[in-house]
Scaffold this active site. Structure first.
Site, PDB file in Angstrom:
ATOM      1  N   GLU A  18      -3.770 -10.609   3.494  1.00  6.96           N
ATOM      2  CA  GLU A  18      -4.723 -10.290   4.561  1.00  6.96           C
ATOM      3  C   GLU A  18      -5.716 -11.420   4.813  1.00  6.96           C
ATOM      4  OE1 GLU A  18      -3.412  -8.195   2.486  1.00  6.96           O
ATOM      5  OE2 GLU A  18      -3.041  -6.291   3.494  1.00  6.96           O
ATOM      6  N   GLU A  56       0.841  -1.209   0.000  1.00  7.28           N
ATOM      7  CA  GLU A  56       0.000   0.000   0.000  1.00  7.28           C
ATOM      8  C   GLU A  56       0.873   1.255   0.000  1.00  7.28           C
ATOM      9  OE1 GLU A  56      -2.421  -1.357   3.410  1.00  7.28           O
ATOM     10  OE2 GLU A  56      -4.142  -1.259   2.055  1.00  7.28           O
TER      11      GLU A  56
HETATM   12  C1  1HE Z   1       6.516  -9.139  11.800  1.00  8.47           C
HETATM   13  C2  1HE Z   1       5.871  -8.882  10.566  1.00  8.47           C
HETATM   14  C3  1HE Z   1       4.647  -8.178  10.617  1.00  8.47           C
HETATM   15  C4  1HE Z   1       7.695  -9.949  10.154  1.00  8.47           C
HETATM   16  N1  1HE Z   1       4.186  -7.802  11.820  1.00  8.47           N
HETATM   17  N2  1HE Z   1       6.020  -8.742  12.958  1.00  8.47           N
HETATM   18  N3  1HE Z   1       2.150  -8.733   6.738  1.00  8.47           N
HETATM   19  C5  1HE Z   1       2.356 -10.041   6.657  1.00  8.47           C
HETATM   20  O1  1HE Z   1       1.472 -10.850   6.827  1.00  8.47           O
HETATM   21  C6  1HE Z   1       3.767 -10.477   6.394  1.00  8.47           C
HETATM   22  C7  1HE Z   1       4.297 -11.248   7.553  1.00  8.47           C
HETATM   23  N4  1HE Z   1       5.741 -11.526   7.435  1.00  8.47           N
HETATM   24  C8  1HE Z   1       6.236 -12.502   6.653  1.00  8.47           C
HETATM   25  O2  1HE Z   1       5.541 -13.133   5.875  1.00  8.47           O
HETATM   26  C9  1HE Z   1       7.704 -12.792   6.815  1.00  8.47           C
HETATM   27  O3  1HE Z   1       8.149 -12.215   8.030  1.00  8.47           O
HETATM   28  C10 1HE Z   1       8.569 -12.211   5.654  1.00  8.47           C
HETATM   29  C11 1HE Z   1       8.309 -12.989   4.374  1.00  8.47           C
HETATM   30  C12 1HE Z   1       8.337 -10.736   5.445  1.00  8.47           C
HETATM   31  C13 1HE Z   1      10.070 -12.346   6.052  1.00  8.47           C
HETATM   32  O4  1HE Z   1      10.350 -13.684   6.377  1.00  8.47           O
HETATM   33  P1  1HE Z   1      11.689 -14.050   7.187  1.00  8.47           P
HETATM   34  O5  1HE Z   1      11.742 -15.538   7.314  1.00  8.47           O
HETATM   35  O6  1HE Z   1      12.842 -13.332   6.612  1.00  8.47           O
HETATM   36  O7  1HE Z   1      11.494 -13.378   8.663  1.00  8.47           O
HETATM   37  P2  1HE Z   1      10.580 -13.882   9.873  1.00  8.47           P
HETATM   38  O8  1HE Z   1      11.378 -14.801  10.735  1.00  8.47           O
HETATM   39  O9  1HE Z   1       9.245 -14.321   9.438  1.00  8.47           O
HETATM   40  O10 1HE Z   1      10.344 -12.495  10.653  1.00  8.47           O
HETATM   41  C14 1HE Z   1      11.390 -11.854  11.378  1.00  8.47           C
HETATM   42  C15 1HE Z   1      10.753 -11.114  12.540  1.00  8.47           C
HETATM   43  O11 1HE Z   1       9.912 -10.099  12.027  1.00  8.47           O
HETATM   44  C16 1HE Z   1       9.837 -12.030  13.364  1.00  8.47           C
HETATM   45  O12 1HE Z   1       9.874 -11.543  14.692  1.00  8.47           O
HETATM   46  P3  1HE Z   1      10.723 -12.320  15.826  1.00  8.47           P
HETATM   47  O13 1HE Z   1      10.498 -11.509  17.053  1.00  8.47           O
HETATM   48  O14 1HE Z   1      10.161 -13.714  15.875  1.00  8.47           O
HETATM   49  O15 1HE Z   1      12.150 -12.291  15.350  1.00  8.47           O
HETATM   50  C17 1HE Z   1       8.477 -11.742  12.779  1.00  8.47           C
HETATM   51  O16 1HE Z   1       7.423 -11.967  13.709  1.00  8.47           O
HETATM   52  C18 1HE Z   1       8.599 -10.266  12.509  1.00  8.47           C
HETATM   53  N5  1HE Z   1       7.659  -9.820  11.500  1.00  8.47           N
HETATM   54  N6  1HE Z   1       6.624  -9.401   9.570  1.00  8.47           N
HETATM   55  C19 1HE Z   1       4.853  -8.087  12.952  1.00  8.47           C
HETATM   56  N7  1HE Z   1       3.989  -7.854   9.517  1.00  8.47           N
HETATM   57  C20 1HE Z   1      -2.992  -0.875   6.751  1.00  8.47           C
HETATM   58  S1  1HE Z   1      -3.607  -2.421   6.782  1.00  8.47           S
HETATM   59  C21 1HE Z   1      -2.414  -3.461   6.078  1.00  8.47           C
HETATM   60  C22 1HE Z   1      -2.652  -4.905   6.468  1.00  8.47           C
HETATM   61  C23 1HE Z   1      -1.387  -5.708   6.312  1.00  8.47           C
HETATM   62  O17 1HE Z   1      -0.331  -5.180   6.110  1.00  8.47           O
HETATM   63  S2  1HE Z   1      -1.578  -7.405   6.437  1.00  8.47           S
HETATM   64  C24 1HE Z   1      -0.037  -8.045   5.977  1.00  8.47           C
HETATM   65  C25 1HE Z   1       0.913  -8.124   7.144  1.00  8.47           C
END
Ligand code: 1HE
Length: 253
Positions: free
Chosen positions: A129, A109
């Site tokens: 989402e 976005e």
């Molecule tokens: C997060 C987030 C997040 C990572 N919120 N903490 N967005 C998503 O659904 C995408 C979610 N994220 C992923 O799918 C993956 O993290 C990635 C593909 C981006 C990267 O993967 P990777 O293997 O390199 O990293 P990881 O181990 O998944 O994440 C590293 C850390 O970042 C981990 O935290 P940790 O404390 O366990 O180390 C994750 O929890 C954290 N992390 N993405 C919170 N999004 C205005 S409305 C819009 C609505 C949306 O945007 S919905 C889509 C949200």
């Protein structure tokens, strides 16, 4: 440490989303900090380059914060994103995105509110989402829907598919695909070109084209004439046309 690292010494400001340990997931404080720059950019800045630290552009909304939100807070939260992303799109400064890795959910976005998008091969465009039990709230139905068309956006969200850089290029999510580590240098090069345009011409490109697209064609054509007349009555228009005829580089204000 600042969530948005700002290098705004010159006419091109480089903003780096800087929360690499969370893949630049957008917390409330983070998006507010991004908005604060666009609320009051330094007067000497002509173009903004927006990028992400740690190999990712932005993994979208901080889902850890999103767990606790009642309906009323949800509306204000989404409207807050709209306000800030409108400011990015219509704040008056052209914005170039240099993208790597996650361009997911709210990250897409944000990217869609910027005007030039450059993707490295690692880019993953996603709207997951549906898998999280939520819906887009940062303007994707309007901005991504316009880029992809509603039909493709529905399919993208229903299936939760990932588009890569080349697919994104074909669909308009990206305007350029470059090699690894080349997005930022290309963004700087393109930002330099944009900065060399006349400011009023840039302003009308950013302000008028998407708005005219929302209008009926007759209204759009009329507004186009007004923009054309205004642009061509600036001192920069005189300079730009004279420079062309005199075979020299124009010097704009
Ligand atoms: C997060 C987030 C997040 C990572 N919120 N903490 N967005 C998503 O659904 C995408 C979610 N994220 C992923 O799918 C993956 O993290 C990635 C593909 C981006 C990267 O993967 P990777 O293997 O390199 O990293 P990881 O181990 O998944 O994440 C590293 C850390 O970042 C981990 O935290 P940790 O404390 O366990 O180390 C994750 O929890 C954290 N992390 N993405 C919170 N999004 C205005 S409305 C819009 C609505 C949306 O945007 S919905 C889509 C949200």
């Amino acid at each position: 440490m600042a969530l948005i690292e700002i290098d705004a010494g010159g006419e091109i400001a480089v903003l780096t989303m800087n929360r690499p340990d969370k893949r630049n997931a957008m917390s409330d404080a983070f998006i507010e900090e991004l908005g604060a720059f666009f609320d009051a950019p330094p007067a000497h800045v002509r173009v903004v380059v927006l990028t992400g630290a740690g190999g990712h552009y932005c993994a979208g909304l901080d889902l850890a914060e999103h767990i606790e939100r009642d309906p009323e807070q949800g509306v204000y939260h989404s409207r807050g994103w709209h306000r800030i992303l409108d400011r990015i799109q219509y704040g008056g400064l052209p914005v170039v995105s240099a993208m790597q890795g996650a361009v997911i959910g709210g990250g897409l976005e944000i990217a869609a509110a910027t005007h030039v998008r450059i993707a490295e091969p690692s880019v993953m465009f996603q709207l997951p989402e549906g898998r999280r039990g939520i819906f887009v709230g940062g303007g994707a139905t309007v901005r991504v829907g316009r880029i992809l068309g509603p039909d493709r956006m529905v399919e993208m969200m229903l299936t939760g598919r990932t588009y890569g850089a080349e697919e994104g290029l074909a669909l308009g999510l990206a305007h350029y695909v470059v090699g690894e580590d080349e997005a930022l240098p290309r963004a700087m090069e393109l930002a330099g070109k944009i900065a060399r345009n006349a400011p009023m011409s840039n302003y009308f490109m950013v302000q008028a084209i998407p708005r005219i697209n929302d209008m009926g064609s007759q209204e759009g054509l009329f507004v186009e004439s007004l923009c054309a007349a205004l642009a061509q009555s600036t001192p920069d228009a005189k300079e730009g046309l004279a420079a062309f005829l005199e075979k020299r580089v124009p010097k704009f204000r």
